[in-house]
Design a protein around this motif. Structure first.
Motif, PDB file in Angstrom:
ATOM      1  N   UNK A   1       0.832  -1.202   0.000  1.00  0.00           N
ATOM      2  CA  UNK A   1       0.000   0.000   0.000  1.00  0.00           C
ATOM      3  C   UNK A   1       0.864   1.249   0.000  1.00  0.00           C
ATOM      4  N   UNK A   2       1.918   1.230   0.819  1.00  0.00           N
ATOM      5  CA  UNK A   2       2.794   2.402   0.918  1.00  0.00           C
ATOM      6  C   UNK A   2       3.633   2.571  -0.351  1.00  0.00           C
ATOM      7  N   UNK A   3       4.157   1.455  -0.871  1.00  0.00           N
ATOM      8  CA  UNK A   3       5.022   1.537  -2.055  1.00  0.00           C
ATOM      9  C   UNK A   3       4.252   2.001  -3.287  1.00  0.00           C
ATOM     10  N   UNK A   4       2.970   1.683  -3.349  1.00  0.00           N
ATOM     11  CA  UNK A   4       2.159   2.057  -4.519  1.00  0.00           C
ATOM     12  C   UNK A   4       1.172   3.170  -4.175  1.00  0.00           C
ATOM     13  N   UNK A   5       1.499   3.965  -3.163  1.00  0.00           N
ATOM     14  CA  UNK A   5       0.598   5.061  -2.795  1.00  0.00           C
ATOM     15  C   UNK A   5       0.486   6.051  -3.944  1.00  0.00           C
TER      16      UNK A   5
ATOM     17  N   UNK B   1      -5.109   6.915  -8.971  1.00  0.00           N
ATOM     18  CA  UNK B   1      -4.514   5.645  -8.526  1.00  0.00           C
ATOM     19  C   UNK B   1      -5.573   4.563  -8.349  1.00  0.00           C
ATOM     20  N   UNK B   2      -6.729   4.908  -7.782  1.00  0.00           N
ATOM     21  CA  UNK B   2      -7.745   3.900  -7.476  1.00  0.00           C
ATOM     22  C   UNK B   2      -8.966   3.990  -8.386  1.00  0.00           C
ATOM     23  N   UNK B   3      -8.855   4.789  -9.473  1.00  0.00           N
ATOM     24  CA  UNK B   3      -9.888   4.837 -10.503  1.00  0.00           C
ATOM     25  C   UNK B   3     -11.262   5.218  -9.953  1.00  0.00           C
ATOM     26  N   UNK B   4     -11.285   6.301  -9.187  1.00  0.00           N
ATOM     27  CA  UNK B   4     -12.550   6.840  -8.692  1.00  0.00           C
ATOM     28  C   UNK B   4     -12.560   8.347  -8.926  1.00  0.00           C
ATOM     29  N   UNK B   5     -13.731   8.924  -8.885  1.00  0.00           N
ATOM     30  CA  UNK B   5     -13.891  10.348  -9.175  1.00  0.00           C
ATOM     31  C   UNK B   5     -13.218  11.180  -8.075  1.00  0.00           C
TER      32      UNK B   5
ATOM     33  N   UNK C   1      -7.331  -0.367  -1.768  1.00  0.00           N
ATOM     34  CA  UNK C   1      -6.168  -1.146  -2.207  1.00  0.00           C
ATOM     35  C   UNK C   1      -6.546  -2.597  -2.492  1.00  0.00           C
ATOM     36  N   UNK C   2      -7.455  -3.149  -1.671  1.00  0.00           N
ATOM     37  CA  UNK C   2      -7.903  -4.517  -1.926  1.00  0.00           C
ATOM     38  C   UNK C   2      -8.652  -4.590  -3.255  1.00  0.00           C
ATOM     39  N   UNK C   3      -9.361  -3.544  -3.578  1.00  0.00           N
ATOM     40  CA  UNK C   3     -10.122  -3.487  -4.833  1.00  0.00           C
ATOM     41  C   UNK C   3      -9.197  -3.349  -6.029  1.00  0.00           C
ATOM     42  N   UNK C   4      -8.107  -2.579  -5.879  1.00  0.00           N
ATOM     43  CA  UNK C   4      -7.169  -2.388  -6.978  1.00  0.00           C
ATOM     44  C   UNK C   4      -5.748  -2.338  -6.431  1.00  0.00           C
TER      45      UNK C   4
END
Length: 367
Positions: free
Chosen positions: A9-13, A37-41, A139-142
């Protein structure tokens, strides 16, 4: 919950995407980066920060904390990383971010004490708990970042199940490589840098239907409810949650049986019109998150009223009331985060709400 998950999670923040690099950021690009990063609005992320700020008091501090720990698009070092890195190892762009980092650090030190005093420290803790849970479920979602967004990603074409975000309109800082414009296998000399985000024709990326797993939403709401219940329980016997949600009308006869009041969302009327004269000075703290607080003042007790609203309006007397009454002084401290606060005397026909004895007050408050 493995340690590897948190390190990933931290490395891909998310990176920040400020306006001067082509983003649509309002302030520092934090929400824009989280959205990419997480593909949300990003607008939804902004609303979350505003709600956390107004409801619990820690949203702005949390935003600054994200800002200082998120590198800009095209950089590997965050403002905090530039602070702890020897200055001679930084380039021109990173030195500028270092100056920003010191300003953010100063803001964090200045704002945190005021946030913890202006709002209950437990409410600030709830802010961090809710944010951490939201980040974990996102993060669990993507778990894998979109191709072309983070510096240091794989050089090969993105896998078919990896999200791709369009970063062609974004610019990298001077002297730094654009993450989405590395030379692909079909262009090893980099003669077409603007097309570097395209995959290798030999291994075309297949368009996969986007999976929408909304299970994390009810899970996050459930965990949030548990956090609020824990907050209520930790408030102790001296603090009573009198109106977490909805409306409450309580009449108080004996100030000794009335603990400090701590509400979250709702309309509350505290009727002190029937209060008996006090033998000793007393102080009552009334707090509410969002909504309305009305205090009906006693006529036979001298009262000092101090009202404060973060966002909204107050209608409270500024001078001591009933100064000549034969009673010890009552001090009322009424605070509201968003909404209105008023303190007034009951008119004819008012004050006919639920009239509770001291014993029934405790039962009703915890009902």
């Amino acid at each position: 919950m493995e340690k590897h998950t948190f390190s990933q999670m931290w490395a891909t923040r998310p990176p920040r995407i400020p306006e001067d690099q082509g983003g649509k950021a309002v302030v520092g690009g934090v929400c824009e980066g989280i959205g990419a990063r997480y593909q949300i609005d990003p607008t939804f992320i902004r609303v979350v920060f505003v709600v956390l700020t107004l409801a619990f008091g820690g949203g702005f501090f949390l935003y600054l904390l994200c800002w200082i720990n998120m590198p800009r698009f095209g950089l590997t070092r965050s403002p905090w990383a530039t602070i702890i890195t020897p200055k001679q190892q930084l380039d021109k762009v990173e030195k500028k971010d270092r100056d920003t980092g010191w300003l953010l650090l100063l803001g964090l030190f200045l704002f945190f004490p005021s946030a913890s005093v202006a709002s209950d420290m437990r409410a600030v803790l709830v802010t961090f708990i809710l944010f951490a849970l939201g980040w974990f479920f996102l993060h669990q979602r993507q778990p894998e970042p979109p191709a072309g967004l983070l510096v240091g990603g794989p050089d090969e074409a993105p896998a078919s199940n990896t999200a791709v975000v369009d970063t062609s309109h974004l610019t990298a800082p001077e002297g730094h490589e654009h993450p989405g414009r590395r030379a692909p296998a079909w262009d090893p000399l980099g003669v077409a840098p603007d097309l570097g985000h395209l995959p290798d024709p030999a291994e075309p990326a297949q368009q996969q239907p986007k999976k929408r797993n909304w299970l994390w939403i009810p899970a996050a709401l459930g965990l949030s409810a548990l956090a609020l219940m824990a907050l209520k329980f930790s408030s102790g016997l001296r603090t009573v949650d009198y109106g977490s949600f909805g409306s409450t009308h309580v009449t108080v006869y004996d100030i000794a049986a009335m603990p400090d009041l701590n509400g979250f969302v709702g309309e509350s009327t505290i009727d002190l019109s029937e209060l008996e004269p006090l033998r000793e000075p007393a102080t009552v703290n009334i707090e509410n998150g969002i909504g309305k607080v009305d205090v009906i003042l006693p006529r036979d007790v001298p009262v000092d009223v101090h009202c404060e609203v973060t966002v909204g309006e107050t209608a409270c007397p500024t001078e001591r009331q009933n100064a000549d009454a034969d009673s010890a002084l009552l001090t009322l401290n009424v605070s509201q985060r968003v909404g209105s606060v008023s303190a007034y005397y009951a008119r004819s026909g008012e004050g006919e709400g639920s009239r509770l004895t001291p014993t029934r007050w405790w039962l009703a408050a915890w009902r």
